[in-house]
Design a protein around this motif. Structure first.
Motif, PDB file in Angstrom:
ATOM      1  N   GLY A 124      45.766  79.348  20.298  1.00  0.00           N
ATOM      2  CA  GLY A 124      45.604  79.241  21.743  1.00  0.00           C
ATOM      3  C   GLY A 124      45.676  77.801  22.213  1.00  0.00           C
ATOM      4  O   GLY A 124      46.302  77.498  23.241  1.00  0.00           O
ATOM      5  N   GLU A 125      45.039  76.892  21.483  1.00  0.00           N
ATOM      6  CA  GLU A 125      45.088  75.472  21.836  1.00  0.00           C
ATOM      7  C   GLU A 125      46.502  74.919  21.673  1.00  0.00           C
ATOM      8  O   GLU A 125      46.952  74.090  22.470  1.00  0.00           O
ATOM      9  N   LEU A 126      47.187  75.415  20.668  1.00  0.00           N
ATOM     10  CA  LEU A 126      48.579  75.024  20.464  1.00  0.00           C
ATOM     11  C   LEU A 126      49.450  75.446  21.644  1.00  0.00           C
ATOM     12  O   LEU A 126      50.285  74.682  22.136  1.00  0.00           O
ATOM     13  N   MET A 127      49.243  76.659  22.114  1.00  0.00           N
ATOM     14  CA  MET A 127      50.001  77.156  23.256  1.00  0.00           C
ATOM     15  C   MET A 127      49.705  76.343  24.521  1.00  0.00           C
ATOM     16  O   MET A 127      50.600  76.068  25.320  1.00  0.00           O
ATOM     17  N   LEU A 128      48.458  75.935  24.692  1.00  0.00           N
ATOM     18  CA  LEU A 128      48.095  75.083  25.820  1.00  0.00           C
ATOM     19  C   LEU A 128      48.824  73.739  25.723  1.00  0.00           C
ATOM     20  O   LEU A 128      49.377  73.247  26.719  1.00  0.00           O
ATOM     21  N   ALA A 129      48.844  73.161  24.533  1.00  0.00           N
ATOM     22  CA  ALA A 129      49.539  71.885  24.333  1.00  0.00           C
ATOM     23  C   ALA A 129      51.015  72.012  24.686  1.00  0.00           C
ATOM     24  O   ALA A 129      51.586  71.148  25.358  1.00  0.00           O
ATOM     25  N   LEU A 130      51.617  73.098  24.267  1.00  0.00           N
ATOM     26  CA  LEU A 130      53.043  73.294  24.539  1.00  0.00           C
ATOM     27  C   LEU A 130      53.322  73.474  26.027  1.00  0.00           C
ATOM     28  O   LEU A 130      54.407  73.124  26.504  1.00  0.00           O
ATOM     29  N   GLU A 131      52.361  74.029  26.763  1.00  0.00           N
ATOM     30  CA  GLU A 131      52.513  74.168  28.215  1.00  0.00           C
ATOM     31  C   GLU A 131      52.714  72.800  28.875  1.00  0.00           C
ATOM     32  O   GLU A 131      53.359  72.687  29.921  1.00  0.00           O
ATOM     33  N   PHE A 132      52.173  71.768  28.258  1.00  0.00           N
ATOM     34  CA  PHE A 132      52.296  70.406  28.784  1.00  0.00           C
ATOM     35  C   PHE A 132      53.294  69.586  27.972  1.00  0.00           C
ATOM     36  O   PHE A 132      53.287  68.350  28.029  1.00  0.00           O
ATOM     37  N   ASP A 133      54.137  70.279  27.215  1.00  0.00           N
ATOM     38  CA  ASP A 133      55.191  69.651  26.416  1.00  0.00           C
ATOM     39  C   ASP A 133      54.635  68.675  25.385  1.00  0.00           C
ATOM     40  O   ASP A 133      55.253  67.660  25.066  1.00  0.00           O
ATOM     41  N   LEU A 134      53.465  68.984  24.870  1.00  0.00           N
ATOM     42  CA  LEU A 134      52.852  68.178  23.814  1.00  0.00           C
ATOM     43  C   LEU A 134      53.140  68.858  22.479  1.00  0.00           C
ATOM     44  O   LEU A 134      52.581  69.900  22.162  1.00  0.00           O
ATOM     45  N   LYS A 135      54.032  68.259  21.705  1.00  0.00           N
ATOM     46  CA  LYS A 135      54.507  68.871  20.463  1.00  0.00           C
ATOM     47  C   LYS A 135      54.144  68.071  19.215  1.00  0.00           C
ATOM     48  O   LYS A 135      54.515  68.463  18.111  1.00  0.00           O
ATOM     49  N   ASN A 136      53.448  66.987  19.407  1.00  0.00           N
ATOM     50  CA  ASN A 136      53.017  66.144  18.287  1.00  0.00           C
ATOM     51  C   ASN A 136      51.502  66.086  18.325  1.00  0.00           C
ATOM     52  O   ASN A 136      50.918  65.440  19.196  1.00  0.00           O
ATOM     53  N   LEU A 137      50.875  66.783  17.388  1.00  0.00           N
ATOM     54  CA  LEU A 137      49.459  67.101  17.517  1.00  0.00           C
ATOM     55  C   LEU A 137      48.653  66.709  16.282  1.00  0.00           C
ATOM     56  O   LEU A 137      49.175  66.628  15.176  1.00  0.00           O
ATOM     57  N   LYS A 138      47.381  66.501  16.530  1.00  0.00           N
ATOM     58  CA  LYS A 138      46.410  66.300  15.459  1.00  0.00           C
ATOM     59  C   LYS A 138      45.815  67.670  15.125  1.00  0.00           C
ATOM     60  O   LYS A 138      45.420  68.412  16.026  1.00  0.00           O
ATOM     61  N   PHE A 139      45.785  68.027  13.856  1.00  0.00           N
ATOM     62  CA  PHE A 139      45.121  69.261  13.443  1.00  0.00           C
ATOM     63  C   PHE A 139      43.736  68.875  12.952  1.00  0.00           C
ATOM     64  O   PHE A 139      43.592  68.244  11.910  1.00  0.00           O
ATOM     65  N   PHE A 140      42.727  69.235  13.749  1.00  0.00           N
ATOM     66  CA  PHE A 140      41.373  68.749  13.488  1.00  0.00           C
ATOM     67  C   PHE A 140      40.320  69.786  13.873  1.00  0.00           C
ATOM     68  O   PHE A 140      40.447  70.429  14.923  1.00  0.00           O
ATOM     69  N   PRO A 141      39.255  69.927  13.064  1.00  0.00           N
ATOM     70  CA  PRO A 141      39.060  69.344  11.728  1.00  0.00           C
ATOM     71  C   PRO A 141      39.820  70.152  10.684  1.00  0.00           C
ATOM     72  O   PRO A 141      39.621  71.371  10.567  1.00  0.00           O
TER      73      PRO A 141
END
Length: 207
Positions: free
Chosen positions: A114-131
């Motif tokens: 779900g957080e990944l999908m939110l990031a993609l909504e804002f064209d954020l494709k380079n992410l930190k996987f945490f923790p």
């Protein structure tokens, strides 16, 4: 510089907490001597912004970014201090929207689909996987690969010398981050040569 370029600078991004500004240059030099080209300085201490500014000025060949960015105000402060990129532990819609107005590459943290999908909504494709380790680690990242094939990750949280190689073999992992390169006791005792050796060993393990 774009966020993808930040993640491709090095296989390892040291996550650093600065408690004493006087040691910041020595610490950065010790890491650079070990082959490190990029640093994430967490905004967890009052010295952090000044350390970002100091290292950026004294060591222009090192790419210095800010970590533990929690909101747009902190993002703006990091930019003004000279940070070349910013990393946040998480993401929400308000922060994502406000961050788009600030010209600084943002690498937000995500844990779930779900957080990944939110990031993609804002064209954020380079992410930190945490923790990373406590959120399923390598198996979770493998599960993300097919539905989120355009995303690249920098896993942090529980990463160390023993598992960096396994993380870096994943197709959707560009680099890893962590604090294992800068043990607090080595910084307190100013054992810079030992920190250089950890950096060298870590980079060798990442190949």
């Amino acid at each position: 510089m774009q966020a993808r370029e930040v993640l491709e600078i090095s296989k390892i991004i040291p996550v650093i907490t600065i408690d004493d500004l006087k040691t910041s240059i020595d610490l950065a030099q010790a890491l650079a001597k070990g082959g490190i080209k990029i640093l994430e300085i967490t905004l967890r201490t009052k010295e952090a912004l000044e350390a970002i500014n100091l290292i950026s000025q004294e060591m222009p060949d090192i790419i210095v970014g800010a970590g533990t960015i929690l909101n747009a105000k902190m993002l703006e402060q990091a930019k003004n201090a000279g940070a070349k990129f910013a990393i946040s532990p998480g993401l929400n819609a308000i922060f994502a929207k406000e961050a788009k107005a600030i010209d600084l590459p943002l690498i937000p943290g995500v844990t779930t689909a779900g957080e990944l999908m939110l990031a993609l909504e804002f064209d954020l494709k380079n992410l930190k996987f945490f923790p990373a380790e406590s959120s399923g680690g390598i198996q979770t990242l493998k599960s993300f690969l097919a539905p989120f094939s355009s995303v690249k990750f920098c896993p942090t949280g529980g990463i160390n010398l023993n598992n960096i190689k396994e993380y870096l073999t994943l197709k959707n992992v560009a680099c890893v981050g962590g604090s294992w390169l800068t043990p607090k006791e080595l910084i307190i005792n100013k054992q810079w040569d030992e920190i250089t050796q950890i950096a060298q060993k870590s980079l060798a393990r990442s190949q």
